[in-house]
Each structure stands twice: as structure tokens, then as C-alpha cells.
Design an enzyme around this catalytic site. Structure first.
Site, PDB file in Angstrom:
ATOM      1  N   TYR A  69       1.194  -1.175   0.139  1.00 32.63           N
ATOM      2  CA  TYR A  69       0.232  -0.368  -0.181  1.00 32.63           C
ATOM      3  C   TYR A  69       0.497   1.399   0.014  1.00 32.63           C
ATOM      4  CZ  TYR A  69      -3.610   3.152   1.810  1.00 32.63           C
ATOM      5  OH  TYR A  69      -4.580   4.187   1.536  1.00 32.63           O
ATOM      6  N   PHE A  72     -13.274  -2.132  16.853  1.00 30.52           N
ATOM      7  CA  PHE A  72     -13.901  -1.795  18.200  1.00 30.52           C
ATOM      8  C   PHE A  72     -15.862  -1.445  18.117  1.00 30.52           C
ATOM      9  CE2 PHE A  72     -10.060   0.432  20.036  1.00 30.52           C
ATOM     10  CZ  PHE A  72      -9.674  -0.338  19.384  1.00 30.52           C
ATOM     11  N   ASN A  77      -6.696   9.040   8.893  1.00 29.47           N
ATOM     12  CA  ASN A  77      -7.110   8.002   9.293  1.00 29.47           C
ATOM     13  C   ASN A  77      -8.675   9.140   9.073  1.00 29.47           C
ATOM     14  OD1 ASN A  77      -5.740   7.314  10.438  1.00 29.47           O
ATOM     15  ND2 ASN A  77      -6.280   5.922  10.983  1.00 29.47           N
ATOM     16  N   GLU A  94       4.295   1.297  -0.373  1.00 28.44           N
ATOM     17  CA  GLU A  94       5.257   1.915  -1.650  1.00 28.44           C
ATOM     18  C   GLU A  94       4.156   2.473  -2.884  1.00 28.44           C
ATOM     19  OE1 GLU A  94       7.979   3.153  -1.784  1.00 28.44           O
ATOM     20  OE2 GLU A  94       8.874   2.171  -0.034  1.00 28.44           O
TER      21      GLU A  94
HETATM   22  N1  UDP Z   1      -5.812  -1.559  15.731  1.00 28.56           N
HETATM   23  C1  UDP Z   1      -6.487  -1.651  17.335  1.00 28.56           C
HETATM   24  N2  UDP Z   1      -8.016  -3.157  17.209  1.00 28.56           N
HETATM   25  C2  UDP Z   1      -8.166  -3.483  15.810  1.00 28.56           C
HETATM   26  C3  UDP Z   1      -7.870  -2.770  14.741  1.00 28.56           C
HETATM   27  C4  UDP Z   1      -6.854  -1.896  15.157  1.00 28.56           C
HETATM   28  O1  UDP Z   1      -5.704  -1.763  18.501  1.00 28.56           O
HETATM   29  O2  UDP Z   1      -9.375  -4.617  16.191  1.00 28.56           O
HETATM   30  C5  UDP Z   1      -4.954  -0.386  15.924  1.00 28.56           C
HETATM   31  C6  UDP Z   1      -4.134  -1.206  14.839  1.00 28.56           C
HETATM   32  O3  UDP Z   1      -2.933  -1.769  15.417  1.00 28.56           O
HETATM   33  C7  UDP Z   1      -3.409   0.584  14.962  1.00 28.56           C
HETATM   34  C8  UDP Z   1      -4.314   1.171  14.779  1.00 28.56           C
HETATM   35  O4  UDP Z   1      -5.549   0.353  15.519  1.00 28.56           O
HETATM   36  O5  UDP Z   1      -2.512   0.800  15.650  1.00 28.56           O
HETATM   37  C9  UDP Z   1      -5.167   1.603  13.718  1.00 28.56           C
HETATM   38  O6  UDP Z   1      -5.392   0.941  12.815  1.00 28.56           O
HETATM   39  P1  UDP Z   1      -6.244   0.867  11.425  1.00 28.56           P
HETATM   40  O7  UDP Z   1      -6.279  -0.705  11.034  1.00 28.56           O
HETATM   41  O8  UDP Z   1      -7.271   1.135  11.455  1.00 28.56           O
HETATM   42  O9  UDP Z   1      -5.499   2.083  10.851  1.00 28.56           O
HETATM   43  P2  UDP Z   1      -4.407   2.217  10.294  1.00 28.56           P
HETATM   44  O10 UDP Z   1      -3.801   3.535  11.059  1.00 28.56           O
HETATM   45  O11 UDP Z   1      -3.130   1.526  10.797  1.00 28.56           O
HETATM   46  O12 UDP Z   1      -3.676   2.477   8.889  1.00 28.56           O
END
Ligand code: UDP
Length: 311
Positions: free
Chosen positions: A145, A191, A174, A147
Site C-alpha cells: 500500500y 471497535f 485516518n 509504496e
Molecule cells: N487496531 C486495534 N484493534 C483493532 C484494529 C486496529 O488496536 O481491532 C490498531 C492498529 O494496530 C493500529 C490502529 O488501531 O495501531 C489503527 O489501525 P487501523 O487498522 O484502523 O489503521 P492504520 O492507521 O493502522 O492504517
């Protein structure tokens, strides 16, 4: 204007479609539905200003009418997708961007690239201004993603310089809101789904890692202003309100009334430790800043998920 949106059946693309149609523009959506969903755009079927074409933009794009702007929003974007469909991700951001640029050239249209905060990787500069070049692992699972989006930025700038194409690049941080896939895998849909089902929220790692979450309506306003401006970018569009995953989990459990608490799971490889946009450039050049706080945005998101989660 007639606006062509690749990935227009996805989360961000469908909100952009709503916005431009509501202003009386014509919108053509191209989407192969690999992660997009027709439910996101079904409300526009029958609208004479709206057209949907099921098409994979990694192959040649042709539409038989004038187009004023090409918005390239096609790409899976969840870390869950990176190991699952790595080659389609690489292709849509490389071949797909090339085809979308070619279409913009052929039509004399403006071009907007949806880039990402992932170009900064696991950042060593915090918060991240557009001038930061990033810290990306090219051969890790996220590299497909990160790169390919970096390549997409490079080819967009090459078309600007070599062909005088009128381009824009937005770096999207985000973003969350209604229409994220229920099984998207990103933290807010996870969540919220878990909270509404009464399951413990899954925190990856120790939950001290941070993100800065922007509500989708604010994000779309930023895209709109960038498209209508003369600013080529890249411009960061995101919320500056930085939150740890532990704090986020507490908020979601409180807002959903979930008593099941949290559980800890392994941290994904190369998961960025912090992320927060420096939005000085967006403020100064676009007069843009987010207006919707995390609690309000989460409430709106929870309300949508509540009506979409199967009983
Ligand atoms: N994360 C988490 N629980 C989940 C899904 C993601 O703690 O069920 C964490 C993930 O490890 C990261 C953050 O939430 O540190 C944001 O993850 P996401 O997949 O939403 O997007 P990213 O910002 O990593 O692309």
C-alpha cells in the site's frame, strides 16, 4: 461539471458522490466492487446525473463523453487488505493511477489523487508536515500500500511536469464514519461492531499507539476545497486530535454501553506508533480545518452501524 470517481462505490468515494450530486454536478462512478459496495450508491440509481460503470481501473478506461475532473479514489485501504489482496492493491495504485491520469489527459480534465498518511510510514517526525519524506519499509506487508501510493504520487507529479496536467494530491489521514465495511478490519469499525455486539474490544499491542481520526464529512469538505482550489498539493487532510487506541476503546465502550471491556492481541508488523497530521498547509491554502469532534463523529458512526449490524 462531470466528475468521474474511481472507487466511487467505496467509503470515501460514495460520500464524494453524494456531495457532488447534491450540488447538481454529474457523477460517473467506476468501481470493480472488490471492496466497494453498491449499497453505498444505490440511492442514486435512476438519477439522470448519475452513472455507475462496473470496471477494473487497472485496465484501460474509456467513457464516451466529456469529463471535467477525474478523482482517483479506487484502492483497498485497510491493513487487513494488505496481506489478503496485495497484488490488486499494487496494481490499482500503479496501473490504475496511470490509466486514470491517461483518462484525465485525454479529456483535458483536472486530476485529484487520493494519497495517504501511509506515505509517511512509521514516522520519525511528529506531527507530519507535507515536507516530511517518510519512513517506509518497502518489503514489509504494508509496503504494498505505502509504496504503491508513493508511486502514485510520483507518477501524478510526472504527468503534471511532463504533460502540464492540472493535478492535485491529498494525503488522507485516518477517516471514519458511516459506510465503512462492517468487517473492514480497521480500528473504528472493529471497535464499534464489537461494542454493539457486546464483545470485548480487540486492542492490538499495548494500545499506546496513536492515531488522529477525522469524521468523513470534514474529510470530504477538504477534498472538495482542494479540487476547487489551485493548490497542487500534496496537502494533508485529517484531524489533529491525537488519541491512543486505549483511549479510543474506552470511548467506544462508554458510547455503546459495552460492559465486555477489552482484550489485547498481537500488534501487526510495521504498525505505526504515532500519527498526527500537521494541517498548517490546509488551513492556510484552503481555509480548511475539521469541525466534528471524535465523540460526535463516533455517535453518528455508531448510529449507522447499529442499523447495519445483523441481529
Ligand atoms: N487496531 C486495534 N484493534 C483493532 C484494529 C486496529 O488496536 O481491532 C490498531 C492498529 O494496530 C493500529 C490502529 O488501531 O495501531 C489503527 O489501525 P487501523 O487498522 O484502523 O489503521 P492504520 O492507521 O493502522 O492504517
Amino acid at each position: 461539471m462531470r466528475i468521474l470517481i474511481t472507487g466511487g462505490a467505496g467509503f470515501l468515494g460514495s460520500h464524494l458522490t453524494d456531495r457532488f450530486l447534491s450540488e447538481g454536478h454529474e457523477v460517473t462512478v467506476l468501481d470493480n466492487l472488490i471492496t466497494g459496495n453498491l449499497d453505498n450508491i444505490a440511492q442514486h440509481f435512476g438519477n439522470p446525473n448519475f452513472q455507475f460503470i462496473k470496471h477494473d481501473v487497472t485496465t484501460h478506461i474509456h467513457v464516451p463523453y466529456a469529463v471535467d475532473a477525474v478523482l482517483h479514489f479506487a484502492s483497498p485501504a485497510s491493513p487487513k487488505d494488505f496481506p489478503a489482496i496485495p497484488i490488486p492493491i499494487l496494481k490499482v495504485n500503479s496501473l490504475g493511477t496511470h490509466n486514470a491520469l491517461g483518462l484525465a489527459m485525454a479529456k483535458g480534465a483536472r486530476f485529484l489523487l487520493a494519497s495517504t498518511s501511509e506515505v509517511y510510514g512509521d514516522p520519525l517526525v511528529h506531527p507530519q508536515p507535507e515536507t516530511y519524506w517518510g519512513n517506509v519499509n518497502p518489503i514489509g506487508v504494508r509496503g504494498v500500500y505505502d509504496e504503491s501510493k508513493r508511486f502514485a504520487e510520483a507518477i501524478t507529479m510526472a504527468y503534471r511536469r511532463a504533460h502540464d496536467l492540472d493535478t492535485r494530491i491529498v494525503r488522507i489521514f485516518n477517516t471514519y464514519g458511516p459506510r465503512m465495511r462492517l468487517e473492514d478490519g480497521r480500528v473504528i469499525p472493529n471497535f464499534v461492531s464489537q461494542g454493539l455486539r457486546g464483545d470485548p474490544l480487540t486492542i492490538y499491542g499495548d494500545g499506546s499507539q496513536t492515531r488522529s481520526f477525522c469524521y468523513v464529512d470534514d474529510e470530504v469538505e477538504g477534498f472538495h476545497r482542494l479540487l476547487m482550489s489551485d493548490e497542487p498539493g500534496p496537502v494533508n487532510i485529517g484531524n489533529t486530535n491525537e488519541t491512543s487506541m486505549l483511549e479510543l476503546a474506552e470511548m467506544v465502550n462508554a458510547l455503546t454501553g459495552n460492559k465486555a471491556g477489552i482484550v489485547f492481541k498481537p500488534l501487526p508488523v510495521d504498525d505505526p506508533k504515532v500519527r498526527q497530521p500537521d494541517i498548517t498547509k490546509a488551513r492556510e491554502t484552503l481555509g480548511w480545518e475539521p469541525t466534528i469532534g471524535l465523540e460526535e463523529g463516533l455517535q453518528r458512526t455508531i448510529a449507522w452501524f447499529r442499523t447495519h449490524i445483523p441481529a
